[in-house]
Design a protein around this motif. Structure first.
Motif, PDB file in Angstrom:
ATOM      1  N   ARG A  99       3.177 -80.549 -31.843  1.00 49.45           N
ATOM      2  CA  ARG A  99       2.320 -80.906 -31.557  1.00 49.45           C
ATOM      3  C   ARG A  99       3.758 -81.751 -30.137  1.00 49.45           C
ATOM      4  NH1 ARG A  99      -2.410 -83.533 -33.126  1.00 49.45           N
ATOM      5  NH2 ARG A  99      -1.035 -84.918 -34.647  1.00 49.45           N
ATOM      6  N   VAL A 100       4.853 -82.556 -30.716  1.00 41.82           N
ATOM      7  CA  VAL A 100       5.752 -83.021 -30.142  1.00 41.82           C
ATOM      8  C   VAL A 100       7.086 -82.584 -30.447  1.00 41.82           C
ATOM      9  CG1 VAL A 100       4.027 -85.127 -29.860  1.00 41.82           C
ATOM     10  CG2 VAL A 100       5.794 -84.706 -32.451  1.00 41.82           C
ATOM     11  N   LEU A 101       8.750 -82.754 -29.391  1.00 44.72           N
ATOM     12  CA  LEU A 101       9.586 -83.119 -29.824  1.00 44.72           C
ATOM     13  C   LEU A 101      10.057 -83.959 -31.022  1.00 44.72           C
ATOM     14  CD1 LEU A 101      12.519 -81.449 -28.461  1.00 44.72           C
ATOM     15  CD2 LEU A 101      12.686 -83.912 -27.391  1.00 44.72           C
ATOM     16  N   ILE A 102      10.669 -83.503 -31.803  1.00 42.91           N
ATOM     17  CA  ILE A 102      11.520 -84.346 -33.070  1.00 42.91           C
ATOM     18  C   ILE A 102      12.593 -85.004 -32.394  1.00 42.91           C
ATOM     19  CG2 ILE A 102      12.463 -84.536 -35.225  1.00 42.91           C
ATOM     20  CD1 ILE A 102      11.397 -81.328 -35.227  1.00 42.91           C
ATOM     21  N   PRO A 103      12.025 -86.969 -32.460  1.00 39.66           N
ATOM     22  CA  PRO A 103      13.290 -87.242 -31.898  1.00 39.66           C
ATOM     23  C   PRO A 103      14.810 -87.391 -32.512  1.00 39.66           C
ATOM     24  CG  PRO A 103      11.313 -88.648 -32.859  1.00 39.66           C
ATOM     25  CD  PRO A 103      11.760 -86.953 -33.498  1.00 39.66           C
ATOM     26  N   ARG A 104      15.663 -87.322 -31.330  1.00 38.87           N
ATOM     27  CA  ARG A 104      16.618 -87.437 -31.372  1.00 38.87           C
ATOM     28  C   ARG A 104      17.565 -88.969 -31.703  1.00 38.87           C
ATOM     29  NH1 ARG A 104      14.890 -82.851 -31.026  1.00 38.87           N
ATOM     30  NH2 ARG A 104      15.873 -80.738 -30.063  1.00 38.87           N
ATOM     31  N   PRO A 105      18.584 -88.784 -32.159  1.00 37.79           N
ATOM     32  CA  PRO A 105      19.810 -90.216 -32.640  1.00 37.79           C
ATOM     33  C   PRO A 105      19.962 -90.241 -30.981  1.00 37.79           C
ATOM     34  CG  PRO A 105      20.202 -88.087 -33.347  1.00 37.79           C
ATOM     35  CD  PRO A 105      19.073 -87.230 -33.357  1.00 37.79           C
ATOM     36  N   GLU A 106      20.097 -89.211 -30.345  1.00 41.42           N
ATOM     37  CA  GLU A 106      21.024 -89.594 -28.542  1.00 41.42           C
ATOM     38  C   GLU A 106      20.021 -90.325 -28.302  1.00 41.42           C
ATOM     39  OE1 GLU A 106      21.692 -86.878 -30.427  1.00 41.42           O
ATOM     40  OE2 GLU A 106      21.287 -85.343 -29.102  1.00 41.42           O
ATOM     41  N   THR A 107      18.939 -89.972 -28.308  1.00 41.99           N
ATOM     42  CA  THR A 107      17.419 -90.981 -27.997  1.00 41.99           C
ATOM     43  C   THR A 107      18.038 -92.562 -28.399  1.00 41.99           C
ATOM     44  OG1 THR A 107      16.449 -88.917 -27.901  1.00 41.99           O
ATOM     45  CG2 THR A 107      15.442 -90.477 -27.117  1.00 41.99           C
ATOM     46  N   GLU A 108      17.940 -92.712 -29.486  1.00 38.44           N
ATOM     47  CA  GLU A 108      17.931 -93.881 -29.562  1.00 38.44           C
ATOM     48  C   GLU A 108      19.030 -94.933 -28.684  1.00 38.44           C
ATOM     49  OE1 GLU A 108      17.387 -93.840 -34.479  1.00 38.44           O
ATOM     50  OE2 GLU A 108      19.264 -93.633 -33.686  1.00 38.44           O
ATOM     51  N   LEU A 109      20.087 -94.058 -27.852  1.00 34.55           N
ATOM     52  CA  LEU A 109      20.573 -95.483 -27.106  1.00 34.55           C
ATOM     53  C   LEU A 109      19.521 -95.297 -26.164  1.00 34.55           C
ATOM     54  CD1 LEU A 109      24.024 -92.644 -27.256  1.00 34.55           C
ATOM     55  CD2 LEU A 109      24.271 -94.793 -28.041  1.00 34.55           C
ATOM     56  N   LEU A 110      19.643 -94.870 -25.423  1.00 33.69           N
ATOM     57  CA  LEU A 110      18.324 -94.831 -24.453  1.00 33.69           C
ATOM     58  C   LEU A 110      17.646 -96.239 -24.185  1.00 33.69           C
ATOM     59  CD1 LEU A 110      17.260 -94.201 -21.633  1.00 33.69           C
ATOM     60  CD2 LEU A 110      15.226 -92.377 -22.950  1.00 33.69           C
ATOM     61  N   VAL A 111      16.612 -95.694 -25.877  1.00 35.43           N
ATOM     62  CA  VAL A 111      16.126 -97.447 -26.225  1.00 35.43           C
ATOM     63  C   VAL A 111      17.201 -98.213 -25.806  1.00 35.43           C
ATOM     64  CG1 VAL A 111      15.044 -98.355 -28.479  1.00 35.43           C
ATOM     65  CG2 VAL A 111      14.687 -96.049 -27.126  1.00 35.43           C
ATOM     66  N   GLU A 112      17.978 -98.082 -26.633  1.00 31.60           N
ATOM     67  CA  GLU A 112      19.155 -99.617 -26.801  1.00 31.60           C
ATOM     68  C   GLU A 112      19.210-100.140 -25.954  1.00 31.60           C
ATOM     69  OE1 GLU A 112      21.486-100.089 -30.389  1.00 31.60           O
ATOM     70  OE2 GLU A 112      22.445 -98.834 -28.921  1.00 31.60           O
ATOM     71  N   ALA A 113      19.798 -98.636 -24.843  1.00 33.76           N
ATOM     72  CA  ALA A 113      19.880 -99.490 -23.511  1.00 33.76           C
ATOM     73  C   ALA A 113      19.031-100.046 -22.595  1.00 33.76           C
ATOM     74  CB  ALA A 113      20.033 -98.114 -22.033  1.00 33.76           C
ATOM     75  N   VAL A 114      17.593-100.099 -22.629  1.00 45.29           N
ATOM     76  CA  VAL A 114      16.138-100.134 -22.046  1.00 45.29           C
ATOM     77  C   VAL A 114      16.007-101.684 -22.751  1.00 45.29           C
ATOM     78  CG1 VAL A 114      13.638 -99.610 -21.906  1.00 45.29           C
ATOM     79  CG2 VAL A 114      15.192 -97.888 -21.777  1.00 45.29           C
ATOM     80  N   LEU A 115      16.484-101.685 -24.002  1.00 44.76           N
ATOM     81  CA  LEU A 115      15.854-103.208 -24.931  1.00 44.76           C
ATOM     82  C   LEU A 115      16.783-103.826 -24.105  1.00 44.76           C
ATOM     83  CD1 LEU A 115      15.484-102.318 -28.571  1.00 44.76           C
ATOM     84  CD2 LEU A 115      13.922-102.660 -26.230  1.00 44.76           C
ATOM     85  N   LYS A 116      18.290-103.657 -24.169  1.00 47.87           N
ATOM     86  CA  LYS A 116      18.883-105.056 -22.996  1.00 47.87           C
ATOM     87  C   LYS A 116      18.164-105.035 -21.581  1.00 47.87           C
ATOM     88  CE  LYS A 116      23.270-103.214 -25.014  1.00 47.87           C
ATOM     89  NZ  LYS A 116      24.483-102.240 -24.593  1.00 47.87           N
ATOM     90  N   LEU A 117      17.820-103.867 -21.247  1.00 49.36           N
ATOM     91  CA  LEU A 117      16.706-105.348 -19.452  1.00 49.36           C
ATOM     92  C   LEU A 117      15.698-105.613 -20.058  1.00 49.36           C
ATOM     93  CD1 LEU A 117      17.595-101.412 -18.447  1.00 49.36           C
ATOM     94  CD2 LEU A 117      18.951-103.472 -17.566  1.00 49.36           C
ATOM     95  N   CYS A 118      15.125-105.998 -21.491  1.00 50.43           N
ATOM     96  CA  CYS A 118      13.973-106.595 -20.781  1.00 50.43           C
ATOM     97  C   CYS A 118      14.600-107.754 -22.079  1.00 50.43           C
ATOM     98  CB  CYS A 118      12.923-105.655 -22.175  1.00 50.43           C
ATOM     99  SG  CYS A 118      12.144-103.739 -21.526  1.00 50.43           S
ATOM    100  N   ALA A 119      14.000-108.612 -21.449  1.00 46.65           N
ATOM    101  CA  ALA A 119      14.522-110.030 -22.370  1.00 46.65           C
ATOM    102  C   ALA A 119      13.470-110.262 -23.557  1.00 46.65           C
ATOM    103  CB  ALA A 119      14.175-111.150 -21.198  1.00 46.65           C
ATOM    104  N   LYS A 120      14.304-110.940 -24.589  1.00 48.37           N
ATOM    105  CA  LYS A 120      13.624-111.256 -25.680  1.00 48.37           C
ATOM    106  C   LYS A 120      12.261-111.798 -25.393  1.00 48.37           C
ATOM    107  CE  LYS A 120      16.144-109.754 -29.407  1.00 48.37           C
ATOM    108  NZ  LYS A 120      17.486-109.345 -30.268  1.00 48.37           N
ATOM    109  N   ASP A 121      12.368-112.923 -24.957  1.00 55.86           N
ATOM    110  CA  ASP A 121      11.553-114.087 -24.561  1.00 55.86           C
ATOM    111  C   ASP A 121      10.869-114.527 -24.022  1.00 55.86           C
ATOM    112  OD1 ASP A 121      13.829-114.862 -23.260  1.00 55.86           O
ATOM    113  OD2 ASP A 121      14.148-116.615 -23.746  1.00 55.86           O
ATOM    114  N   ALA A 122      10.836-113.437 -23.166  1.00 55.63           N
ATOM    115  CA  ALA A 122       9.776-112.948 -21.474  1.00 55.63           C
ATOM    116  C   ALA A 122       8.713-111.154 -21.679  1.00 55.63           C
ATOM    117  CB  ALA A 122      10.436-113.082 -20.223  1.00 55.63           C
TER     118      ALA A 122
END
Ligand code: GLN
Length: 291
Positions: A99-122
């Motif tokens: 039913r779904v696309l298999i997650p790719r390692p490249e997409t981990e880069l996207l996640v990493e970039a978004v995490l940098k934009l989201c403060a840990k404590d807010a």
């Protein structure tokens, strides 16, 4: 005599792995040994490392039967991850099926970039479009316990898998999964810090040339129309009213699409547009900030 004959027939973990690796190699299955280990581990309900502590363990008839069926399906072109029902993504085990696309390692880069934009404590607000398995939304929710994450997918089937993963990984309460076309199902409310998406971005004409395993993945998760950018254009146009001033649109894109996507984002009014490459030096990520 009888005992000796039985022993000669005994299929141990070691023997089965050796035989299957060769069989997969001849059948041009990627990573033959690893694939054999993953499928055998799945059949015996143990992880790959445990197999190595049980190399002399014999397989009984039922185990062999179940394993043989998996080998046949793999040689027939079904992706390993659909057969085992799982794929690791950002250190977590996601449940996946056809039913779904298999997650790719490249997409981990996207996640990493978004995490940098989201403060840990807010508390930040993140919206994931075309969520599929939910790998992006759920990972962000797990990594940023203060964030509230929304996810949408056109397909009810994909939404069901995303919800399953959010629950299974303990983020059920913080990921709101909604079925709908891009932003259609997202209610009016506070704007988002980040809108993120790994949309379908393969050119329609290229679909028949993709690896046969990829052809088993949902076409809707891959087909980006004539130039692959139909969804990128629609997302770029639709996202600004949902983004805070200075909020970021973050997209996964395909190799060679960087210039065209930069153009789309600039024309749609985004600032600080930038394209990033992945480890293989392919265009892979695009960012723009809302005015
Ligand atoms: N990365 C996928 C592929 O190589 C494409 C995923 C997508 O279209 N978002 O097939």
């Amino acid at each position: 005599m009888k005992v000796a004959a039985d022993n000669a027939e005994t299929w141990t973990v070691r023997k089965v792995l050796g035989w299957t690796s060769q069989h997969f190699e001849k059948a041009n299955v990627d990573a033959p040994r690893l694939t054999a280990e993953l499928l055998l581990g799945h059949s015996l309900k143990v992880d790959r490392v445990t197999l190595y502590t049980q190399l002399d363990r014999p397989l009984n008839k039922d185990e062999l039967g179940a394993y043989r069926a998996l080998i046949q399906r793999r040689v027939g072109g079904e992706p390993t991850q659909y057969l085992t029902g799982q794929k690791e993504f950002y250190g977590r085990r996601f449940q996946v099926d056809a039913r779904v696309l298999i997650p790719r390692p490249e997409t981990e880069l996207l996640v990493e970039a978004v995490l940098k934009l989201c403060a840990k404590d807010a508390p930040s607000r993140v919206l994931d479009l075309c969520t599929g398995s939910g790998c992006i939304a759920v990972t962000i929710a797990c990594e940023r316990p203060q964030a509230s994450v929304w996810a949408t997918d056109l397909l009810a089937d994909a939404c069901a898998v995303a919800k399953l993963n959010a629950e299974a990984l303990g983020a059920g309460g913080r990921v709101t999964v909604l079925q709908g076309d891009l932003l259609a199902a997202v209610p009016q409310g506070p704007r988002f810090d980040v809108v993120v998406s790994n949309p379908p971005y393969v050119m329609a004409a290229e679909l028949p040339t993709l690896q046969r395993e990829v052809q088993r993945e949902p076409r809707a998760a891959l087909d980006g129309g004539a130039d692959g950018l139909d969804l990128v254009r629609r997302i770029a146009e639709a996202a600004p009213p949902y983004l805070k001033a200075g909020g970021t649109l973050a997209l996964e894109i395909g190799d060679g699409q960087g210039d065209a996507v930069r153009d789309i984002l600039v024309r749609a009014g985004y600032h600080e547009v930038r394209i990033e490459k992945d480890l293989a030096r392919h265009d892979r990520l695009a960012f723009g900030r809302a005015a």
